[in-house]
Scaffold this active site. Structure first.
Site, PDB file in Angstrom:
ATOM      1  N   CYS A 128       0.839  -1.195   0.000  1.00  0.00           N
ATOM      2  CA  CYS A 128       0.000   0.000   0.000  1.00  0.00           C
ATOM      3  C   CYS A 128       0.882   1.257   0.000  1.00  0.00           C
ATOM      4  CB  CYS A 128      -0.976  -0.027   1.171  1.00  0.00           C
ATOM      5  SG  CYS A 128      -2.365   1.120   0.971  1.00  0.00           S
ATOM      6  N   HIS A 214      -3.678  -5.417   0.119  1.00  0.00           N
ATOM      7  CA  HIS A 214      -3.203  -5.891   1.426  1.00  0.00           C
ATOM      8  C   HIS A 214      -3.332  -7.405   1.540  1.00  0.00           C
ATOM      9  CE1 HIS A 214      -2.622  -2.052   3.571  1.00  0.00           C
ATOM     10  NE2 HIS A 214      -3.600  -1.602   2.807  1.00  0.00           N
ATOM     11  N   GLU A 216      -1.398  -9.195   3.336  1.00  0.00           N
ATOM     12  CA  GLU A 216      -0.859  -9.581   4.640  1.00  0.00           C
ATOM     13  C   GLU A 216      -1.904  -9.596   5.754  1.00  0.00           C
ATOM     14  OE1 GLU A 216      -1.278  -5.253   5.248  1.00  0.00           O
ATOM     15  OE2 GLU A 216      -1.000  -6.588   3.549  1.00  0.00           O
TER      16      GLU A 216
END
Length: 272
Positions: A128, A214, A216
């Site tokens: 990001c 994202h 993660e």
């Protein structure tokens, strides 16, 4: 010498040959056998918000022999970080724009660190805001896209994306949470797109990976901290937290497994 008398030196895990370690005698308590890296590597992780952390990536890094250390704003001074020292540098997300230098001076400090690291082609991962910072450091434009892309949706992979680690994410809804977008840096490959953002990721060789989305996030554990931390942004965009909460529960397990495979694949392909 009995098993209970073995030392750290005997096992090659420490400099002091007299240091004693406990030996697990109850096999029911012993962990499953796994390969222990001969030398631990260091992953420095620049974190801008406490809840936007490594998430599901941390277990992968540990399994691959990395010891992760967070650098948090107002806790660790960026000027103390040697950008060439860690084996891996990860720059995570945050709710600011790379063009807001005057308001948030740390952005310039980060890009100076990235410039030194990228010039040496050292393994660097941006997520990001982190990806936008890498793109800007490489001379690419980063600007507001005019729309908030927040929620879970699938990526459309490019040929380069399908040929690399992102192939593990094919058909898996990932979490998007951004209003800015980067152009693809010169010499890098565009990896993925969505209807709202044509540049969802890029790779520059084997060692530099920037992801707008994202992967993660540990959605299996819930995203309540994200919903509270970004409450004002969600309200302004007219996005209902309960929908995001339900999608996180639904898509979380598949995203966790696919994202871990993606990261492990990328780490495996890093060049010296």
């Amino acid at each position: 010498m009995t098993a209970s008398e073995r030392t750290l030196g005997d096992l090659g895990l420490g400099p002091n040959p007299q240091a004693r370690i406990p030996i697990v005698k109850d096999l029911s308590m012993a962990a499953a056998p796994r390969r222990v890296p001969a030398t631990l590597k260091t992953a420095i992780v620049i974190r801008h918000l406490d809840f936007e952390d490594l998430g599901t990536f941390e277990a992968v890094l540990t399994a691959r022999g990395y010891r992760s250390h967070y650098y948090d704003l107002d806790v660790n001074e960026l000027w103390t970080l040697d950008p060439l020292l860690p084996e891996l540098l990860v720059v995570l997300g945050g709710p600011v724009g790379v063009y807001e230098d005057e308001t948030y001076p740390f952005l310039k400090q980060e890009r100076r660190l990235l410039a030194a690291r990228l010039a040496s082609n050292l393994p660097t991962l941006g997520i990001c805001l982190g990806a936008q910072q890498i793109a800007a450091t490489l001379g690419a434009k980063v600007a507001p896209s005019g729309v908030k892309e927040i929620g879970f949706s699938e990526l459309t992979l490019t040929a380069a994306g399908r040929a690399g680690p992102l192939r593990h994410l094919d058909g898996v809804p990932v979490l998007h949470w951004h209003g800015d977008a980067f152009e693809i840096p010169e010499g890098a490959d565009n990896l993925a797109a969505t209807p709202l953002c044509a540049t969802q990721g890029f790779a520059l060789g084997r060692n530099v990976l920037g992801l707008q989305f994202h992967p993660e996030v540990n959605a299996c554990a819930g995203i309540e901290r994200w919903l509270v931390g970004h409450a004002v942004e969600l309200a302004a965009a007219g996005i209902a937290p309960r929908n995001l909460r339900a999608d996180a529960e639904h898509f979380g397990p598949a995203l966790r497994e696919a994202a871990r495979q993606m990261l492990a694949d990328w780490l495996e392909g890093l060049s010296e």
